[in-house]
Design an enzyme around this catalytic site. Structure first.
Site, PDB file in Angstrom:
ATOM      1  N   GLY A 199      42.117  38.859  29.034  1.00 53.78           N
ATOM      2  CA  GLY A 199      42.114  39.511  27.730  1.00 53.78           C
ATOM      3  C   GLY A 199      43.428  40.164  27.343  1.00 53.78           C
ATOM      4  CG  ASN A 203      36.275  33.834  25.507  1.00 51.67           C
ATOM      5  OD1 ASN A 203      35.225  33.962  26.112  1.00 51.67           O
ATOM      6  ND2 ASN A 203      36.294  33.997  24.195  1.00 51.67           N
ATOM      7  CB  THR A 204      40.538  37.145  24.506  1.00 51.20           C
ATOM      8  OG1 THR A 204      39.645  37.474  25.577  1.00 51.20           O
ATOM      9  CG2 THR A 204      40.684  38.344  23.597  1.00 51.20           C
ATOM     10  CB  ALA A 215      42.530  35.050  32.743  1.00 52.59           C
ATOM     11  N   GLY A 216      44.598  35.302  30.376  1.00 54.55           N
ATOM     12  CA  GLY A 216      45.874  35.923  30.037  1.00 54.55           C
ATOM     13  C   GLY A 216      46.645  35.240  28.934  1.00 54.55           C
ATOM     14  CE  LYS A 233      36.517  32.343  34.810  1.00 56.64           C
ATOM     15  NZ  LYS A 233      36.997  32.663  33.447  1.00 56.64           N
TER      16      LYS A 233
END
Lengths: 65, 264
Positions: B165, B214-215, B192-193, B104
């Site tokens: 994040g 992830n977050t 992301a996001g 990645k």
């Protein structure tokens, strides 16, 4: 000889990268290495002579996103 | 495993995946909760990184042992790299340590939004593709950049939904729709996001092939339950896309038959 290991200046005796890992107590099969921002393969570490001022990175697997 | 997943595989660089949810491994309250959350997510691919280890330290060994015990495919990242040289060296180190050509690729160009340096990204992607890497580029929703990444040899694109994040979801629907329409045959992953399962479902309804987050799971009050919620949302969104959602209309149209209405 003074080299920078993971951002920290160290006084070491190891003449090459393989010896450096042993001197600093790293398991060679569980780390990846770079010198001066260039990757050094595991099998090439013994041949990578270190000189004063070299910047060494010693990395291991970690959490990531 | 649902019927929808079994009959609707996704391929990244020739590898067939059943799950369309890719999950990060950072920021969990404990290794045990990480393991439970990954199982609940039903993810088959997890992202990992490389970080400095202190001499005599065994943090990496412990984490790597946990990931290997889960039997998942790893997608190492180059998170935090600011230059092409750093990103390429990190990818090369990751390939040796994790034993995979998958990477990645992140080249960060700006701190406030952790925005990709798309110029460095394309340059690094070209170098790594030439070296036999299977590159998953973390990019913006810019079509010109996307074309250049494909020219460089990438066979997957991972545009951001919103900054890493931030939990803001799909920031630019127009651009994301355009990207899907412009690259109908390229696997597209929203990376992301995303903050809520509804946002993941929306990405699939737009036709995106997968999401990476992830977050949103790791920092939830109950990461294991949230992982389960995201898995359900991904499946719902993908199933909805395949079922061809209706087009929106500007005016109302009665759903109950008009014919036979009393008092008419």
């Amino acid at each position: 000889m003074k080299i920078v290991v993971n951002g920290e200046t160290r006084d070491v005796r190891a003449p090459d990268l393989a010896a450096l890992l042993a001197e600093l107590d790293y398991p060679p099969e569980l780390v990846a290495t770079a010198v001066n921002e260039s990757f050094v393969r595991a099998r090439e570490r013994a041949g990578r002579v270190l000189t004063d001022g070299d910047r060494v990175e010693i990395l291991t697997p970690r959490q990531g996103g | 495993m649902s019927q929808a997943n079994m009959n609707d595989p996704l391929r990244f660089y020739g590898v067939e995946m059943k799950s369309r949810l890719l999950v990060g491994t950072a920021q969990y309250p404990s290794p045990a909760i990480l393991g439970e959350a990954l199982a609940a997510s039903r993810a088959e691919i997890v992202t990992v990184s490389l970080r400095r280890e202190a001499g005599g330290g065994r943090a990496g060994e412990s984490f790597w042992g946990l990931v290997r015990s889960l039997g998942l495919r790893v997608l190492p990242n180059t998170a935090g790299c600011r230059t092409v040289k750093e990103a390429v060296a990190t990818a090369q180190m990751a390939r040796e340590l994790f034993g995979t050509n998958w990477i990645k690729l992140e080249v960060v160009g700006e701190e406030d939004l952790l925005a990709p340096d798309v110029f460095g990204l394309v340059e690094a992607a070209r170098i790594l593709c030439d070296e036999g890497f299977d590159v998953f580029p973390y990019t913006t929703d810019d079509l010109v950049v996307a074309d250049k990444l494909l020219d460089a040899g990438c066979k997957v694109l991972m545009p951001w939904g919103a900054p890493i994040g931030s939990g803001r979801g799909l920031n630019n629907l127009f651009a994301l729709r355009a990207m899907r329409a412009h690259f109908p045959d390229i696997p597209l992953v929203i990376d992301a996001g995303l903050g809520a399962p509804s946002q993941a479902a929306h990405a699939f309804e737009l036709g995106y092939d997968a999401v990476l987050l992830n977050t949103a799971i790791a920092r939830a009050g109950d990461p294991v339950a949230m992982a389960r919620a995201f898995a359900a949302a991904c499946e719902a969104g993908r199933t909805a896309f395949l079922a061809q959602p209706m087009e929106p209309r500007d005016m109302a149209a009665p759903s109950t038959p008009v014919l036979g209405r009393a008092f008419s």
